[in-house]
Design a protein around this motif. Structure first.
Motif, mmCIF file in Angstrom:
data_model
loop_
_atom_site.group_PDB
_atom_site.id
_atom_site.type_symbol
_atom_site.label_atom_id
_atom_site.label_comp_id
_atom_site.label_asym_id
_atom_site.label_seq_id
_atom_site.Cartn_x
_atom_site.Cartn_y
_atom_site.Cartn_z
ATOM 1 N N ILE A 155 -50.515 43.608 2.954
ATOM 2 C CA ILE A 155 -51.289 44.812 2.609
ATOM 3 C C ILE A 155 -52.306 45.127 3.696
ATOM 4 C CG2 ILE A 155 -53.053 45.684 1.006
ATOM 5 C CD1 ILE A 155 -51.524 44.405 -1.248
ATOM 6 N N GLU A 156 -52.841 44.081 4.347
ATOM 7 C CA GLU A 156 -53.823 44.302 5.428
ATOM 8 C C GLU A 156 -53.232 45.198 6.515
ATOM 9 O OE1 GLU A 156 -54.475 43.764 9.394
ATOM 10 O OE2 GLU A 156 -53.403 42.035 8.567
ATOM 11 N N GLY A 157 -51.957 45.015 6.815
ATOM 12 C CA GLY A 157 -51.317 45.829 7.843
ATOM 13 C C GLY A 157 -51.196 47.291 7.452
ATOM 14 N N ALA A 158 -51.336 47.608 6.162
ATOM 15 C CA ALA A 158 -51.220 48.987 5.700
ATOM 16 C C ALA A 158 -52.563 49.705 5.681
ATOM 17 C CB ALA A 158 -50.609 49.012 4.299
ATOM 18 N N ALA A 159 -53.660 48.999 5.953
ATOM 19 C CA ALA A 159 -54.987 49.606 5.917
ATOM 20 C C ALA A 159 -55.234 50.436 7.167
ATOM 21 C CB ALA A 159 -56.056 48.510 5.792
ATOM 22 N N ASN A 160 -56.089 51.449 7.037
ATOM 23 C CA ASN A 160 -56.503 52.249 8.181
ATOM 24 C C ASN A 160 -57.535 51.457 9.002
ATOM 25 O OD1 ASN A 160 -54.946 54.507 7.377
ATOM 26 N ND2 ASN A 160 -56.567 55.097 5.923
ATOM 27 N N PRO A 161 -57.698 51.783 10.295
ATOM 28 C CA PRO A 161 -58.758 51.135 11.080
ATOM 29 C C PRO A 161 -60.121 51.293 10.387
ATOM 30 C CG PRO A 161 -57.274 52.321 12.535
ATOM 31 C CD PRO A 161 -56.878 52.689 11.131
ATOM 32 N N ASP A 162 -60.850 50.220 10.272
ATOM 33 C CA ASP A 162 -62.127 50.169 9.545
ATOM 34 C C ASP A 162 -61.952 50.621 8.096
ATOM 35 O OD1 ASP A 162 -63.282 49.295 11.873
ATOM 36 O OD2 ASP A 162 -64.115 51.242 12.420
ATOM 37 N N GLY A 163 -60.782 50.319 7.548
ATOM 38 C CA GLY A 163 -60.506 50.692 6.178
ATOM 39 C C GLY A 163 -60.054 49.500 5.353
ATOM 40 N N ILE A 164 -59.998 49.724 4.031
ATOM 41 C CA ILE A 164 -59.605 48.674 3.094
ATOM 42 C C ILE A 164 -58.404 49.144 2.303
ATOM 43 C CG2 ILE A 164 -60.330 47.291 1.110
ATOM 44 C CD1 ILE A 164 -63.207 47.604 2.060
ATOM 45 N N ALA A 165 -57.362 48.300 2.259
ATOM 46 C CA ALA A 165 -56.187 48.583 1.444
ATOM 47 C C ALA A 165 -56.068 47.492 0.400
ATOM 48 C CB ALA A 165 -54.934 48.647 2.307
ATOM 49 N N ILE A 192 -63.865 43.398 -2.598
ATOM 50 C CA ILE A 192 -64.020 44.730 -1.993
ATOM 51 C C ILE A 192 -65.419 44.869 -1.388
ATOM 52 C CG2 ILE A 192 -64.066 47.202 -2.458
ATOM 53 C CD1 ILE A 192 -61.942 46.717 -4.617
ATOM 54 N N ARG A 193 -66.430 44.400 -2.105
ATOM 55 C CA ARG A 193 -67.803 44.456 -1.563
ATOM 56 C C ARG A 193 -67.902 43.669 -0.265
ATOM 57 N NH1 ARG A 193 -71.306 41.912 -4.125
ATOM 58 N NH2 ARG A 193 -70.146 41.045 -5.898
ATOM 59 N N PHE A 194 -67.196 42.560 -0.198
ATOM 60 C CA PHE A 194 -67.185 41.764 1.029
ATOM 61 C C PHE A 194 -66.580 42.569 2.178
ATOM 62 C CE2 PHE A 194 -64.322 38.911 3.562
ATOM 63 C CZ PHE A 194 -65.306 38.397 4.394
ATOM 64 N N GLY A 195 -65.424 43.195 1.936
ATOM 65 C CA GLY A 195 -64.805 44.017 2.971
ATOM 66 C C GLY A 195 -65.703 45.161 3.400
ATOM 67 N N GLU A 196 -66.362 45.810 2.442
ATOM 68 C CA GLU A 196 -67.266 46.917 2.769
ATOM 69 C C GLU A 196 -68.439 46.426 3.618
ATOM 70 O OE1 GLU A 196 -66.722 49.820 -1.155
ATOM 71 O OE2 GLU A 196 -68.069 48.071 -1.259
ATOM 72 N N ALA A 197 -68.957 45.235 3.300
ATOM 73 C CA ALA A 197 -70.093 44.695 4.044
ATOM 74 C C ALA A 197 -69.717 44.395 5.490
ATOM 75 C CB ALA A 197 -70.606 43.434 3.353
ATOM 76 N N VAL A 198 -68.520 43.849 5.697
ATOM 77 C CA VAL A 198 -68.081 43.539 7.065
ATOM 78 C C VAL A 198 -67.930 44.827 7.863
ATOM 79 C CG1 VAL A 198 -66.262 42.538 8.486
ATOM 80 C CG2 VAL A 198 -66.957 41.395 6.372
ATOM 81 N N ILE A 199 -67.317 45.834 7.261
ATOM 82 C CA ILE A 199 -67.130 47.120 7.955
ATOM 83 C C ILE A 199 -68.481 47.752 8.277
ATOM 84 C CG2 ILE A 199 -66.260 49.473 7.682
ATOM 85 C CD1 ILE A 199 -63.937 48.261 6.034
#
Length: 435
Positions: free
Chosen positions: A378-388, A321-328
């Motif tokens: 699950i990636e397809g269910a995420a919002n733009p610039d979001g994490i699911a 999750i921290r990785f995804g947050e850092a990329v965003i």
């Protein structure tokens, strides 16, 4: 090859072939001398055995007085050889050519003195065998040529000292000119051969050293490329000839995809598109390194990473999750640099996977299993610039983060399962439920 290009001019600027780079020259000399340690020990043992053999034969033909004189010269020669062999075991031996210089010269002097004594005995017995001086001198001279291979100056200095003593003994012991002339020719011929031997062996070793350096540089580049493609531990196992197949019971798989990439690829030029992808993947690579997440591969515009695989993690879900947050968090700078309104989706699922390397060409460490498929869906269910995330990831990595209420979704090829979307701020409903 670059290293070879740099070192080759160093050889061309010196007649003796010395490298102009002092550090390179020192590394070559110490490496060569270290490699010759065993040979020099064998030489010391061989020469000692030869001298002892002479001492055993002498009593049969020598007078008691000359036998004693021979022994008095034999003892220091054996001491020098023993000390020389012991010195080769010293850590500083490789950088001290003076050890060889003094030891071999000392032994050569004593042998020449002993040969002068042998000549006197042969004269007394009326046997013409003065060639023994040249033969014994040639033995030591040959080993000196090898000991100083690649060090022409040292061998030239050693040979000069040896010649002074040799001709000094010849002037003292020879009364006739003819034997002196022939002995001089024999010595000169032997010395010329040894100089050529010293120089040619040195040049061959220097060329071999450069080739070895170039080969080592290429090997290092190959390993660097290998480690860029494969994790170091995996690369080491492949080099050892092992089959790489691993099972990971609890990892977090991260899929990142660019929103509307197909439409984006139609609107911008191919060169601009490549620059965009390169910037995005470089951002993801940096974030992966910062958070301890392992990059697996890129698939078109998607980025696949694993937390807890080859890079162990205390909490793989939290790291993912921290990785995804850092990329965003890095997207605004990327948008400013490219001028493109780029958005991504991040999907994460935690579960078991199987990893390994298959094939022999274009090898890569890959992962397989249902966990990979679920993370992709699950990636397809995420919002733009979001994490699911899945429920297993949410339970492991929620911490102090705020997630929206789970939504039951039917994922293709997976079925129905709850999906949690990371919220920037807790909603009023979440606050009410938590409160």
């Amino acid at each position: 090859m670059m290293q070879q290009d740099q070192t080759a001019p160093d050889m061309a600027h010196t007649l003796s072939g010395r490298f102009l780079d002092a550090a390179l020259e020192h590394r070559f000399v110490t490496g060569e001398r270290t490699a010759r340690v065993v040979h020099m020990r064998l030489f010391a043992g061989f020469l000692a055995a030869m001298l002892v053999g002479y001492a055993l034969v002498n009593p049969l033909y020598f007078s008691r007085q000359d036998e004693l004189r021979f022994t008095l010269m034999l003892v220091p020669a054996l001491v020098i050889l023993a000390g020389y062999a012991a010195a080769t075991a010293w850590r500083g031996y490789a950088s001290r050519p003076m050890i060889d210089f003094a030891s071999l010269l000392g032994v050569a002097f004593l042998i020449m003195a002993e040969n002068a004594l042998l000549f006197e005995e042969m004269q007394r017995a009326q046997v013409q065998l003065h060639a023994s001086i040249a033969i014994n001198g040639l033995i030591v001279m040959a080993f000196a040529a090898i000991a100083f291979a690649g060090q022409v100056r040292w061998f030239a200095a050693w040979l000069g000292c040896h010649a002074v003593v040799y001709f000094g003994i010849m002037l003292v012991t020879e009364a006739d000119m003819i034997p002196f002339i022939y002995a001089t020719l024999a010595y000169g011929t032997s010395a010329a051969v040894m100089v050529l031997l010293n120089w040619s062996v040195g040049q061959a070793h220097r060329q071999s050293f450069l080739l070895s350096d170039a080969l080592e540089a290429e090997r290092a580049k190959t390993e660097e490329l290998l480690f860029n493609v494969l994790p170091p531990a995996v690369a080491a196992r492949l080099k050892a000839g092992q089959v790489v197949a691993d099972s990971y019971p609890d990892v977090s798989v991260v899929f990142i995809d660019i929103c509307g990439f197909s439409d984006l690829s139609r609107r911008i030029s191919p060169g601009h598109l490549v620059d965009l992808l390169n910037g995005f993947f470089l951002l993801a690579d940096k974030c992966a390194a910062d958070t301890g997440v392992e990059k697996v591969k890129t698939i078109g515009d998607a980025y696949l990473a694993i937390s807890g695989g080859n890079n162990p993690s205390h909490n793989s879900a939290d790291a993912a999750i921290r990785f995804g947050e850092a990329v965003i968090a890095g997207l605004p700078d990327l948008r400013a640099a490219t001028g493109i309104d780029l958005h991504i989706r991040v999907g994460i699922h935690t579960g078991p996977v199987v990893g390994g390397v298959i094939g022999e060409t274009r090898m890569a460490y890959d992962y397989w299993g249902e966990t990979m498929n679920i993370a992709s869906r699950i990636e397809g269910a995420a919002n733009p610039d979001g994490i699911a995330v899945s429920e297993t990831t949410w339970m492991r990595g929620r911490g102090d983060r705020h997630f929206e209420l789970p939504q039951m979704l039917t994922l293709k090829g997976v079925g129905e399962m709850p999906v949690y979307r990371l919220a920037e701020k807790p909603s009023a409903e979440i606050i009410r439920l938590v409160g």
